[in-house]
Motif scaffolding. Structure first.
Motif, PDB file in Angstrom:
ATOM      1  N   LEU A   1       0.837  -1.200   0.000  1.00  0.00           N
ATOM      2  CA  LEU A   1       0.000   0.000   0.000  1.00  0.00           C
ATOM      3  C   LEU A   1       0.869   1.246   0.000  1.00  0.00           C
ATOM      4  CD1 LEU A   1      -2.594  -1.045   2.757  1.00  0.00           C
ATOM      5  CD2 LEU A   1      -2.756  -1.379   0.277  1.00  0.00           C
ATOM      6  N   ASP A   2       0.397   2.279  -0.722  1.00  0.00           N
ATOM      7  CA  ASP A   2       1.122   3.555  -0.739  1.00  0.00           C
ATOM      8  C   ASP A   2       0.687   4.401   0.457  1.00  0.00           C
ATOM      9  OD1 ASP A   2      -1.330   4.695  -1.298  1.00  0.00           O
ATOM     10  OD2 ASP A   2      -0.897   5.114  -3.402  1.00  0.00           O
ATOM     11  N   PRO A   3       1.246   5.622   0.623  1.00  0.00           N
ATOM     12  CA  PRO A   3       0.912   6.440   1.801  1.00  0.00           C
ATOM     13  C   PRO A   3      -0.578   6.751   1.926  1.00  0.00           C
ATOM     14  CG  PRO A   3       2.897   7.273   0.747  1.00  0.00           C
ATOM     15  CD  PRO A   3       2.351   6.212  -0.154  1.00  0.00           C
ATOM     16  N   ALA A   4      -1.307   6.748   0.828  1.00  0.00           N
ATOM     17  CA  ALA A   4      -2.740   7.046   0.874  1.00  0.00           C
ATOM     18  C   ALA A   4      -3.575   5.801   1.115  1.00  0.00           C
ATOM     19  CB  ALA A   4      -3.170   7.737  -0.427  1.00  0.00           C
ATOM     20  N   GLY A   5      -2.932   4.645   1.219  1.00  0.00           N
ATOM     21  CA  GLY A   5      -3.672   3.409   1.448  1.00  0.00           C
ATOM     22  C   GLY A   5      -4.118   2.737   0.178  1.00  0.00           C
ATOM     23  N   ARG A   6      -3.660   3.228  -0.976  1.00  0.00           N
ATOM     24  CA  ARG A   6      -4.019   2.605  -2.239  1.00  0.00           C
ATOM     25  C   ARG A   6      -3.101   1.410  -2.509  1.00  0.00           C
ATOM     26  NH1 ARG A   6      -4.121   8.230  -3.587  1.00  0.00           N
ATOM     27  NH2 ARG A   6      -1.950   7.991  -4.279  1.00  0.00           N
TER      28      ARG A   6
ATOM     29  N   THR B   1       5.963   6.788   2.517  1.00  0.00           N
ATOM     30  CA  THR B   1       5.879   5.630   3.414  1.00  0.00           C
ATOM     31  C   THR B   1       4.953   4.576   2.820  1.00  0.00           C
ATOM     32  OG1 THR B   1       6.268   7.015   5.368  1.00  0.00           O
ATOM     33  CG2 THR B   1       5.230   4.857   5.734  1.00  0.00           C
ATOM     34  N   TYR B   2       5.415   3.327   2.886  1.00  0.00           N
ATOM     35  CA  TYR B   2       4.650   2.221   2.304  1.00  0.00           C
ATOM     36  C   TYR B   2       4.347   1.162   3.378  1.00  0.00           C
ATOM     37  CZ  TYR B   2       5.761   4.208  -2.232  1.00  0.00           C
ATOM     38  OH  TYR B   2       5.864   5.052  -3.300  1.00  0.00           O
ATOM     39  N   ILE B   3       3.260   0.498   3.173  1.00  0.00           N
ATOM     40  CA  ILE B   3       2.831  -0.580   4.076  1.00  0.00           C
ATOM     41  C   ILE B   3       2.877  -1.901   3.319  1.00  0.00           C
ATOM     42  CG2 ILE B   3       0.942  -1.526   5.463  1.00  0.00           C
ATOM     43  CD1 ILE B   3       2.128   0.978   6.649  1.00  0.00           C
ATOM     44  N   VAL B   4       3.520  -2.902   3.931  1.00  0.00           N
ATOM     45  CA  VAL B   4       3.538  -4.262   3.391  1.00  0.00           C
ATOM     46  C   VAL B   4       2.756  -5.145   4.370  1.00  0.00           C
ATOM     47  CG1 VAL B   4       4.960  -6.273   2.845  1.00  0.00           C
ATOM     48  CG2 VAL B   4       5.733  -3.977   2.214  1.00  0.00           C
ATOM     49  N   SER B   5       1.764  -5.855   3.883  1.00  0.00           N
ATOM     50  CA  SER B   5       1.017  -6.772   4.752  1.00  0.00           C
ATOM     51  C   SER B   5       1.076  -8.178   4.170  1.00  0.00           C
ATOM     52  CB  SER B   5      -0.446  -6.325   4.890  1.00  0.00           C
ATOM     53  OG  SER B   5      -1.146  -6.492   3.674  1.00  0.00           O
ATOM     54  N   TRP B   6       0.983  -9.155   5.038  1.00  0.00           N
ATOM     55  CA  TRP B   6       0.983 -10.547   4.597  1.00  0.00           C
ATOM     56  C   TRP B   6      -0.037 -11.363   5.386  1.00  0.00           C
ATOM     57  CZ3 TRP B   6       5.457  -8.448   6.883  1.00  0.00           C
ATOM     58  CH2 TRP B   6       5.637  -8.776   8.237  1.00  0.00           C
ATOM     59  N   ARG B   7      -0.501 -12.383   4.754  1.00  0.00           N
ATOM     60  CA  ARG B   7      -1.315 -13.415   5.422  1.00  0.00           C
ATOM     61  C   ARG B   7      -0.896 -14.736   4.788  1.00  0.00           C
ATOM     62  NH1 ARG B   7      -5.577 -13.741   8.821  1.00  0.00           N
ATOM     63  NH2 ARG B   7      -6.892 -15.608   8.729  1.00  0.00           N
ATOM     64  N   VAL B   8      -0.175 -15.548   5.553  1.00  0.00           N
ATOM     65  CA  VAL B   8       0.375 -16.794   5.048  1.00  0.00           C
ATOM     66  C   VAL B   8      -0.186 -17.958   5.856  1.00  0.00           C
ATOM     67  CG1 VAL B   8       2.481 -15.660   4.267  1.00  0.00           C
ATOM     68  CG2 VAL B   8       2.398 -16.671   6.553  1.00  0.00           C
ATOM     69  N   VAL B   9      -0.061 -19.154   5.290  1.00  0.00           N
ATOM     70  CA  VAL B   9      -0.531 -20.377   5.959  1.00  0.00           C
ATOM     71  C   VAL B   9       0.684 -21.225   6.278  1.00  0.00           C
ATOM     72  CG1 VAL B   9      -1.977 -22.432   5.762  1.00  0.00           C
ATOM     73  CG2 VAL B   9      -2.712 -20.280   4.715  1.00  0.00           C
ATOM     74  N   SER B  10       0.852 -21.563   7.556  1.00  0.00           N
ATOM     75  CA  SER B  10       2.010 -22.338   7.987  1.00  0.00           C
ATOM     76  C   SER B  10       1.765 -23.828   7.757  1.00  0.00           C
ATOM     77  CB  SER B  10       2.312 -22.058   9.457  1.00  0.00           C
ATOM     78  OG  SER B  10       1.175 -22.336  10.258  1.00  0.00           O
TER      79      SER B  10
ATOM     80  N   ILE C   1       4.556  -4.601   7.948  1.00  0.00           N
ATOM     81  CA  ILE C   1       5.564  -3.609   8.343  1.00  0.00           C
ATOM     82  C   ILE C   1       5.343  -2.351   7.513  1.00  0.00           C
ATOM     83  CG2 ILE C   1       7.289  -5.367   8.947  1.00  0.00           C
ATOM     84  CD1 ILE C   1       8.683  -4.587   6.240  1.00  0.00           C
ATOM     85  N   SER C   2       6.043  -1.312   7.919  1.00  0.00           N
ATOM     86  CA  SER C   2       6.071  -0.078   7.106  1.00  0.00           C
ATOM     87  C   SER C   2       7.529   0.286   6.842  1.00  0.00           C
ATOM     88  CB  SER C   2       5.369   1.064   7.834  1.00  0.00           C
ATOM     89  OG  SER C   2       6.078   1.418   9.008  1.00  0.00           O
ATOM     90  N   PHE C   3       7.782   0.916   5.716  1.00  0.00           N
ATOM     91  CA  PHE C   3       9.115   1.440   5.394  1.00  0.00           C
ATOM     92  C   PHE C   3       8.918   2.684   4.532  1.00  0.00           C
ATOM     93  CE2 PHE C   3       8.113  -1.225   1.802  1.00  0.00           C
ATOM     94  CZ  PHE C   3       8.616  -0.538   0.710  1.00  0.00           C
ATOM     95  N   SER C   4       9.950   3.453   4.429  1.00  0.00           N
ATOM     96  CA  SER C   4       9.839   4.716   3.677  1.00  0.00           C
ATOM     97  C   SER C   4      10.944   4.806   2.646  1.00  0.00           C
ATOM     98  CB  SER C   4       9.927   5.922   4.625  1.00  0.00           C
ATOM     99  OG  SER C   4       8.898   5.878   5.599  1.00  0.00           O
TER     100      SER C   4
ATOM    101  N   ARG D   1      12.032   9.969   2.345  1.00  0.00           N
ATOM    102  CA  ARG D   1      11.680  10.432   3.683  1.00  0.00           C
ATOM    103  C   ARG D   1      10.242   9.989   3.984  1.00  0.00           C
ATOM    104  NH1 ARG D   1      10.933  16.999   2.991  1.00  0.00           N
ATOM    105  NH2 ARG D   1       9.418  16.929   1.271  1.00  0.00           N
ATOM    106  N   PRO D   2       9.914   9.817   5.263  1.00  0.00           N
ATOM    107  CA  PRO D   2       8.571   9.341   5.632  1.00  0.00           C
ATOM    108  C   PRO D   2       7.498  10.337   5.228  1.00  0.00           C
ATOM    109  CG  PRO D   2      10.108   9.101   7.464  1.00  0.00           C
ATOM    110  CD  PRO D   2      10.804   9.930   6.435  1.00  0.00           C
TER     111      PRO D   2
END
Length: 367
Positions: free
Chosen positions: A60-65, A90-99, A109-112, A115-116
């Motif tokens: 996701l980008d900073p606007a949540g898109r 700032t970007y958001i990375v999300s995951w949903r995995v199956v163990s 997590i988030s990273f930029s 600059r943030p």
């Protein structure tokens, strides 16, 4: 043979494994890291091999898109490859995995870059609906309870119950009813888990239960294989129990069973007569009254208290000695327990003198 069948039952029926859920080991970039240049890929590495859930994996980008990206799992790593170079922010990375143990694991997590951003969205949380979790837990209880109860009952029948008891028609009927109920509960739980686990892994709601895309994926997953193994294990256990419960497997003869009621037995004891009345004359605890009379009908007092015993020849039960207590001149009583139905043999030893102790036996049908 019975031991091998029970072992197969336990191996096949015990659902799932004792493995721990997948745990995140590292990410690249790190959570909160500010990068001078946009990364070509973003990775999240776990402590075991994982697979991607259909939902919950996104960039996701900073606007949540949603940022277009190729997202795939490679062994123990989720790899995000943006379709184009990421702009500053700032970007958001999300995951949903199956163990490996089929449990879903979510996070982010988030990273930029550069600059943030002045503002950014929170890591989205993709979780299954409350109804799905309640139904899944209920199905797990049915499956585990049915499996453990079925295995315990099988072990009891094969290794604990006496052979004579296993051949009892009443025992076989009770075991069959309990066995069928436990097997049905285990199978019902296992079958219900096939779609419910998939909904839980996908973070979906119960409304998607009848989705056309759900069932093909659910039937190719681990819970479907577990349900098939459960059915196979149940068949093996039923075969083992059928072999050890011949009465339960045999058809019941279409002959009327004798009705319960007091049973009167008479026998000649030398030149005398013994009369025994058993009441209520059915399976369970009964009272036995004994009277002894001589040839003229006068109460007879033997040299010592008579000895009474009962046995069930067809099941090789007994003889069980039953002490008689004196209630009057030539009369006695005893408490006799007939634990199984069938034709019992009642044996009486009457010591008439120092040298004469006639033994008489009579058969009585206990329904």
């Amino acid at each position: 043979m019975a031991v091998l069948l029970l072992a197969a039952l336990l191996v096949l029926l015990l659902p799932g494994t004792a493995e721990a859920h997948a745990v995140l080991k590292s990410t690249d970039p790190r959570d909160g890291q500010v990068l001078a240049q946009a990364p070509r890929t973003v990775t999240a590495t776990f402590n075991e091999a994982i697979t991607l859930a259909p939902k919950g994996n996104q960039l996701l980008d900073p606007a949540g898109r949603v940022v277009p990206a190729d997202i795939r799992s490679v062994n123990d790593t989720v790899v995000y490859t943006p379709a184009s170079t990421l702009a500053e922010g700032t970007y958001i990375v999300s995951w949903r995995v199956v163990s490996a143990d089929t449990h879903p694991v979510g996070g982010g997590i988030s990273f930029s870059v550069g600059r943030p951003s002045a503002s950014s969205v929170a890591v989205p949380d993709q979780v299954a609906g409350r109804e799905v979790n309640v139904l899944r837990i209920g199905a797990e209880v049915l499956r585990y309870g049915g499996v453990l109860g079925f295995a315990g009952l099988t072990a009891f029948v094969l290794f604990v119950a006496e052979p004579s008891v296993r051949r009892s028609a009443a025992f076989a009927r009770r075991v069959r009813r309990a066995r069928d109920a436990l097997a049905a509960a285990a199978l019902l739980g296992a079958v219900a888990l096939v779609p419910l686990v998939k909904l839980w892994q996908d973070g979906a709601g119960v409304g998607e239960l009848f989705s056309a895309s759900l069932w093909p994926a659910a039937l190719s997953a681990a819970p479907a294989a577990a349900a098939a193994l459960l059915a196979a294990g149940t068949v093996l256990a039923l075969v083992a129990m059928r072999r050890d419960l011949p009465v339960a497997a045999a058809p019941v003869a279409a002959t009327p069973s004798p009705s319960a009621g007091p049973r009167t037995l008479t026998a000649a004891v030398g030149g005398n007569k013994a009369t025994m009345v058993i009441s209520p004359g059915r399976r369970g605890v009964n009272a036995l009254q004994l009277s002894l009379v001589d040839g003229e009908g006068v109460p007879l007092v033997p040299h010592e208290t008579p000895q009474l015993s009962v046995r069930l020849p067809v099941y090789e039960l007994g003889p069980f000695k039953k002490p008689l207590s004196t209630t009057g001149k030539g009369t006695y009583e005893a408490t006799v327990d007939f634990p199984l139905d069938g034709t019992w043999t009642v044996t009486l030893v009457v010591r008439l003198s120092e040298f004469e102790s006639p033994v008489v036996s009579q058969k009585v049908v206990i329904p």
